[in-house]
Design a protein around this motif. Structure first.
Motif, short mmCIF file in Angstrom:
data_model
loop_
_atom_site.label_atom_id
_atom_site.label_comp_id
_atom_site.label_asym_id
_atom_site.label_seq_id
_atom_site.Cartn_x
_atom_site.Cartn_y
_atom_site.Cartn_z
N THR A 171 44.43 -28.81 -114.62
CA THR A 171 43.75 -28.83 -115.92
C THR A 171 43.68 -27.47 -116.60
O THR A 171 43.13 -27.35 -117.69
N THR A 172 44.24 -26.42 -115.96
CA THR A 172 44.23 -25.09 -116.59
C THR A 172 45.66 -24.56 -116.71
O THR A 172 46.52 -24.85 -115.88
N ARG A 173 45.89 -23.78 -117.76
CA ARG A 173 47.21 -23.20 -117.97
C ARG A 173 47.58 -22.25 -116.83
O ARG A 173 48.74 -22.19 -116.43
N LYS A 174 46.61 -21.51 -116.32
CA LYS A 174 46.87 -20.58 -115.23
C LYS A 174 47.36 -21.31 -113.99
O LYS A 174 48.35 -20.90 -113.36
N ALA A 175 46.71 -22.41 -113.65
CA ALA A 175 47.12 -23.18 -112.47
C ALA A 175 48.49 -23.80 -112.69
O ALA A 175 49.31 -23.88 -111.76
N LEU A 176 48.77 -24.24 -113.90
CA LEU A 176 50.07 -24.84 -114.20
C LEU A 176 51.18 -23.81 -114.06
O LEU A 176 52.22 -24.09 -113.46
N ARG A 177 50.97 -22.60 -114.60
CA ARG A 177 51.99 -21.56 -114.49
C ARG A 177 52.26 -21.22 -113.03
O ARG A 177 53.42 -21.05 -112.63
N LYS A 178 51.21 -21.12 -112.23
CA LYS A 178 51.38 -20.81 -110.81
C LYS A 178 52.19 -21.90 -110.12
O LYS A 178 53.09 -21.62 -109.33
N GLU A 179 51.89 -23.15 -110.45
CA GLU A 179 52.62 -24.28 -109.86
C GLU A 179 54.09 -24.26 -110.29
O GLU A 179 54.99 -24.46 -109.47
#
Length: 256
Positions: A171-179
């Motif tokens: 649900t966060t852009r930071k987590a998506l980028r890391k993934e």
């Protein structure tokens, strides 16, 4: 399988040398293939007469690929159909793993299913061709999004919120980028109950002849059949299946 014709195989061996080297002379072809010099001269002469090879320049004793190969390649490319080719490869992958296989493409921030081959098990994922899901919640979508640069990803999502489909959704852009960084590095995306609380999934990107990600292939499994051993095997299988589909779409790079 029909018996291979040695003369035809040798002719293709000659042509395929030019995939890695733009120009070759007959002596260089002889050395690389280990064929008799006379045989190579006959093969090169025949291929040149048919337009598959041509002199590298006026009076040159070196050769390069001729226009006939380009014409055949163009005809093949014009007849490519992602859905048809994807269906054929997905059927083979599904037969090998007995699980549900999808091929999908990205449409904005969504992933769109264009191919589905059902699992042979009575308990299976419920989905359909034409269905859309948020790309950030699916393994298919992550495999597609991972090909985007940081700036392209930021432009795509802008100020858009990442909506959750389950409690496990990103649900966060930071987590998506890391993934997505991890997916880009490994070449395979994963999802555990992020779009469906009862389903786990692995996916890999599909490339075209221009080295562009044009689709992704996934294998979906109900979590009652999911474990570490299954995940490892399916990651290898989906990588292989996506590579096969890439090759069928004309991709010849190192990823396929």
């Amino acid at each position: 399988m029909a018996r291979a014709v040695p003369a035809v195989e040798r002719a293709f061996d000659v042509l395929e040398l030019f995939l890695d080297t733009p120009e070759l002379s007959a002596p260089e072809i002889t050395a690389q293939l280990g064929l008799p010099r006379t045989t190579v001269h006959e093969l090169v002469g025949t291929l040149a007469d048919r337009g598959y090879l041509m002199p590298a320049g006026r009076g040159s004793n070196r050769y390069r690929l001729g226009v006939r190969g380009f014409q055949l390649g163009s005809a093949y490319a014009e007849r490519l159909d992602l859905t048809r080719e994807g269906q054929l490869v997905a059927e083979d992958v599904a037969e090998r793993c007995q699980e549900t296989v999808h091929v999908g493409v990205r449409d904005g921030v969504d992933v769109l299913y264009v191919v589905k081959v059902d699992s042979s098990h009575p308990v299976r994922m419920v989905s359909a061709v034409g269905r859309r899901l948020p790309a950030h919640c699916t393994a298919l979508g992550k495999a597609l999004l991972a090909s985007l640069s940081r700036s392209e990803l930021d432009e795509l999502y802008g100020n858009r919120r990442l909506e959750a489909m389950t409690e496990r959704s990103i649900t966060t852009r930071k987590a998506l980028r890391k993934e997505l960084d991890a997916v880009a590095k490994d070449g395979v995306a994963g999802e555990y109950c992020e779009s469906n609380e009862a389903v786990a999934c692995v996916a890999a990107p599909v490339y075209d002849r221009a080295d562009q990600v044009v689709a992704a292939m996934s294998i979906s499994v109900p979590i009652l059949r999911w474990n570490d051993e299954t995940e490892a095997a399916l990651r290898d299988l989906v990588r292989e299946g996506a590579g096969t589909l890439s090759e069928r779409l004309g991709y010849i790079g190192s990823r396929a």
